[in-house]
Design an enzyme around this catalytic site. Sequence first.
Site, PDB file in Angstrom:
ATOM      1  N   ASP A   1      -9.613   0.724  -5.909  1.00 33.01           N
ATOM      2  CA  ASP A   1      -9.070   1.831  -5.108  1.00 33.01           C
ATOM      3  C   ASP A   1     -10.165   2.684  -4.467  1.00 33.01           C
ATOM      4  O   ASP A   1     -10.183   3.911  -4.618  1.00 33.01           O
ATOM      5  CB  ASP A   1      -8.180   2.729  -5.973  1.00 33.01           C
ATOM      6  CG  ASP A   1      -7.188   1.957  -6.821  1.00 33.01           C
ATOM      7  OD1 ASP A   1      -6.579   1.023  -6.287  1.00 33.01           O
ATOM      8  OD2 ASP A   1      -7.035   2.284  -8.010  1.00 33.01           O
TER       9      ASP A   1
ATOM     10  N   GLU B   1       2.411   1.737  -0.861  1.00 32.19           N
ATOM     11  CA  GLU B   1       1.653   2.756  -1.592  1.00 32.19           C
ATOM     12  C   GLU B   1       0.312   2.958  -0.910  1.00 32.19           C
ATOM     13  O   GLU B   1       0.084   2.465   0.194  1.00 32.19           O
ATOM     14  CB  GLU B   1       1.474   2.337  -3.060  1.00 32.19           C
ATOM     15  CG  GLU B   1       0.809   0.992  -3.269  1.00 32.19           C
ATOM     16  CD  GLU B   1       0.652   0.639  -4.734  1.00 32.19           C
ATOM     17  OE1 GLU B   1       1.015   1.461  -5.588  1.00 32.19           O
ATOM     18  OE2 GLU B   1       0.140  -0.464  -5.033  1.00 32.19           O
TER      19      GLU B   1
END
Length: 458
Positions: A45, A219
């Site tokens: 991420d 997301e």
Amino acid sequence: MQPSSKSIIGMAKIKLRCWLSALAAVVITTANAQNPLITNQFTADPSARVFGDKVYVYPSHDIRAQPGHGRAGWFVMEDYHVFSSANLTDWTDHGVIVTQNKVPWVKPDSYSMWAPDCIYRNGKYYFYFPTTPKDTTVSKGFTIGVAVSDKPTGPFVPQPLPIKGVRGIDPNVFIDKDGQAYLYWSQQNIYAAKLKDNMLELASEPVTLGELPTQGLKEGPYLFERKGTYYLTYPHVANKTERLEYATSTSPLGPFTVKGVLMDESPTGCWTNHHSILAFKNQWYLFYHHNDLSPAFDKNRSIRLDSLFFEPDGRIRKVVPTLRGVGLTDAKQKIQLDRYSRLSNSGATIAFLDTANKFQGWKTVLASNLAWVQYNGVAFGKQALKTVTLRTMAPAGGTVQLRADGATGPLLAQVTVPKGGQWQEVKAPLSAFKPGIHAVVVASKTDTPVEIDWIRFE
């Protein structure tokens, strides 16, 4: 009463231990890598930002579950590191900046410190992170908090409570040209709201960005602006695993028009992808993750970096993942051939050095005289180099040739690898020197396998 000499010595020892402990907490380590960028721990991420003349990456930190420490078979994250680089090749780990057991509102055994972001404003750095609160009256699921620092590397001081009115994960912060800041996050849908000037509170009610695909998980929003167009990028499960898609608008809050895919599903089968996009020194880049160091378990991931390009009409050209990544590699450093630019179709493979400890990295195996590997972007400089060293192993012995700029380019060196079943460093003289930046091709000239960990010129 004066303290005794023994007590003085005792207090000095205690102070020394405290000083050494504090020093150990701020040890800075350096990693030299292509893709993945970090090879001594799992990272995912990546939120990348340009602060000053460096790029700072704020990833989440995957760890393996242990009894009492996280849920087996799932994502387990307890803290965050920050990494920096001035050249996108050499990355410095500045250590832990936020950890779950030192944030007042976080459930201390949640192990859910998921995808973060960081932004600079008015002399402060604001680090946004999602996790599980210990007070379920605040939120029954994830919520998002903020930690503040005077420096991009910390120390970051967490706020006592999460942001009111936000429920979800994957925070992303964008500051528009007029100074208005926006917070984006996800929770089945993707949401956005304005932030107050203090960067700690919402200034508007959240809105759902509803023009995006309705089927499949969405997301990880990341918004940026280029030439008056606002690009909302996000992972989306259109088939089996996440791919990166994008939509555009003339406003930070939409409405958005879906434009297409900027990265296909992972060829390694990694179920997630999560990314950020930035411009640095007149080039755009995509930071993302795959599961390079954990091919059998996609909850332990590793961050990557590749160049990103725009078509004349503003569309994003699809990014194809590479092992070579970006940036130049100094010829005098260890060149990891396994992060290759090109690999022969016959006789050349990549394998882990140690399957029991994949953080050791990879090796290149040249199994026949048709096998070769090419590594682009090697900076030889101007001063003549005289030798090349290979960390290599060849049970039956072997010979390899090094050439510049292709299989038929100038011969740099021919190296005879002695017979042996252990790794050894073999040095050979250079027969030619090419100043400047070149590709290096290493080719086998025997039919017996030769394994190479790295090469280095001196």
